[in-house]
Design a protein around this motif. Structure first.
Motif, PDB file in Angstrom:
ATOM      1  N   GLN A 140       0.814  -1.204   0.000  1.00 29.15           N
ATOM      2  CA  GLN A 140       0.000   0.000   0.000  1.00 29.15           C
ATOM      3  C   GLN A 140       0.850   1.256   0.000  1.00 29.15           C
ATOM      4  OE1 GLN A 140      -3.752   0.336   2.285  1.00 29.15           O
ATOM      5  NE2 GLN A 140      -2.565   1.695   3.563  1.00 29.15           N
ATOM      6  N   SER A 141       2.150   1.145   0.248  1.00 27.77           N
ATOM      7  CA  SER A 141       2.979   2.342   0.293  1.00 27.77           C
ATOM      8  C   SER A 141       2.963   3.034  -1.062  1.00 27.77           C
ATOM      9  CB  SER A 141       4.412   2.004   0.703  1.00 27.77           C
ATOM     10  OG  SER A 141       5.025   1.237  -0.297  1.00 27.77           O
ATOM     11  N   GLY A 142       3.108   4.284  -1.012  1.00 28.26           N
ATOM     12  CA  GLY A 142       3.037   5.095  -2.217  1.00 28.26           C
ATOM     13  C   GLY A 142       2.421   6.421  -1.833  1.00 28.26           C
ATOM     14  N   ALA A 182      -2.267   8.051  -7.830  1.00 28.40           N
ATOM     15  CA  ALA A 182      -1.636   7.184  -6.835  1.00 28.40           C
ATOM     16  C   ALA A 182      -0.361   6.668  -7.475  1.00 28.40           C
ATOM     17  CB  ALA A 182      -2.559   6.036  -6.465  1.00 28.40           C
ATOM     18  N   GLU A 183       0.757   6.949  -6.845  1.00 28.54           N
ATOM     19  CA  GLU A 183       2.054   6.585  -7.406  1.00 28.54           C
ATOM     20  C   GLU A 183       2.804   5.692  -6.421  1.00 28.54           C
ATOM     21  OE1 GLU A 183       5.467   8.938  -9.816  1.00 28.54           O
ATOM     22  OE2 GLU A 183       4.839   9.866  -7.927  1.00 28.54           O
ATOM     23  N   VAL A 184       3.349   4.610  -6.948  1.00 29.41           N
ATOM     24  CA  VAL A 184       4.086   3.649  -6.143  1.00 29.41           C
ATOM     25  C   VAL A 184       5.530   3.598  -6.642  1.00 29.41           C
ATOM     26  CG1 VAL A 184       4.267   1.196  -5.528  1.00 29.41           C
ATOM     27  CG2 VAL A 184       2.015   2.277  -5.712  1.00 29.41           C
ATOM     28  N   PRO A 185       6.507   3.671  -5.728  1.00 29.50           N
ATOM     29  CA  PRO A 185       7.897   3.565  -6.171  1.00 29.50           C
ATOM     30  C   PRO A 185       8.120   2.278  -6.970  1.00 29.50           C
ATOM     31  CG  PRO A 185       7.791   4.188  -3.858  1.00 29.50           C
ATOM     32  CD  PRO A 185       6.389   3.841  -4.279  1.00 29.50           C
ATOM     33  N   LEU A 186       8.846   2.379  -8.022  1.00 33.16           N
ATOM     34  CA  LEU A 186       9.209   1.280  -8.922  1.00 33.16           C
ATOM     35  C   LEU A 186       8.054   0.780  -9.796  1.00 33.16           C
ATOM     36  CD1 LEU A 186      11.567  -0.798  -6.589  1.00 33.16           C
ATOM     37  CD2 LEU A 186      12.172   1.049  -8.163  1.00 33.16           C
ATOM     38  N   ALA A 187       6.821   1.109  -9.464  1.00 34.41           N
ATOM     39  CA  ALA A 187       5.677   0.677 -10.268  1.00 34.41           C
ATOM     40  C   ALA A 187       5.091   1.822 -11.085  1.00 34.41           C
ATOM     41  CB  ALA A 187       4.591   0.065  -9.384  1.00 34.41           C
ATOM     42  N   GLY A 188       5.274   3.051 -10.633  1.00 33.27           N
ATOM     43  CA  GLY A 188       4.693   4.200 -11.321  1.00 33.27           C
ATOM     44  C   GLY A 188       3.271   4.453 -10.866  1.00 33.27           C
TER      45      GLY A 188
END
Length: 183
Positions: free
Chosen positions: A3-5, A67-73
Motif C-alpha cells: 500500500q505504500s506510495g 496514486a504513485e508507487v515507487p518502482l511501479a509508477g
C-alpha cells in the motif's frame, strides 16, 4: 504489492500513464456492460490528449489526483470538480476514480476518494456525489466509504441505456469514517 506510495496532484507529464490506467480499468470493469465496440475503439492516444487538457485546466475547484508507487509508477487516478447544476447533492462531484486491478484492495481507492472529498470540502462545498454504473460491482466501494444511495438515472450512451446510481456525502463538515483513519 504494498500500500505504500503517495497520492499527489497530477502533472501534464502523467497524462499518458493516466490514459493507460483509464483504458485498462475500463476494459476490466465494463466488459459485458458497455458495447464491445466501445472497448475496442478506446485508445491510449485519444485518452492521453483528453487527460492532458483536463490536467492543464486544473484549478482550486477541479483536481486530478494520482496514486504513485515507487518502482511501479502510477497505479490509479481520480478527478473531482464542482458539481453540475441540478446534481443530486449540492457541492462537488467525484468524476472518475480508477485503480489498476492488480493494485485494488490496497487502500489506493480509499486514499484517492478521501483526497477528493477533502478537496471538495476545502473549496467550501458542503457535499459530494459520484455517479456509478449500476452493473459495476465496484459501486459497493462507495457504500463502504460511507456514500449513501441518493439518486438514479438512465444515461443513453453509445446507443445503449445505462442505469446509474448516485452515491453521496451530504455533509462533508465531518468526513466519512474511512477518511478519518490513518494509513
Amino acid at each position: 504489492m504494498s500500500q505504500s506510495g503517495q497520492i499527489r496532484r497530477a502533472r501534464v507529464s502523467d497524462a499518458r500513464a493516466i490514459a493507460q490506467i483509464h483504458v485498462e480499468t475500463w476494459r476490466a470493469a465494463y466488459a459485458g456492460i458497455l458495447p464491445d465496440r466501445v472497448m475496442l475503439e478506446m485508445s491510449v492516444d485519444s485518452k492521453t490528449a483528453h487527460w492532458r487538457r483536463v490536467i492543464e485546466k486544473q484549478g482550486s475547484h477541479e483536481l486530478v489526483l494520482v496514486a504513485e508507487v515507487p518502482l511501479a509508477g502510477l497505479v490509479g487516478f481520480a478527478s473531482c470538480a464542482r458539481g453540475a447544476p441540478g446534481a443530486p447533492v449540492e457541492g462537488g462531484e467525484v468524476q472518475t476514480l480508477y485503480v489498476m486491478p492488480d493494485w485494488q484492495e490496497q487502500g489506493f481507492g480509499r486514499r484517492l476518494l478521501c483526497n477528493c472529498l477533502r478537496t471538495i470540502r476545502s473549496a467550501a462545498m458542503n457535499g459530494a456525489y459520484a455517479w456509478v454504473l449500476a452493473a459495476n460491482h465496484s459501486r459497493f466501494f462507495y457504500e463502504a466509504m460511507g456514500g449513501q444511495r441518493i439518486g438514479e438515472r438512465v444515461e443513453r450512451l453509445w446507443g445503449v441505456d445505462l442505469p446509474e446510481i448516485a452515491y453521496g456525502w451530504r455533509d462533508l463538515a465531518r468526513l466519512p469514517e474511512p477518511c478519518r483513519r490513518r494509513g
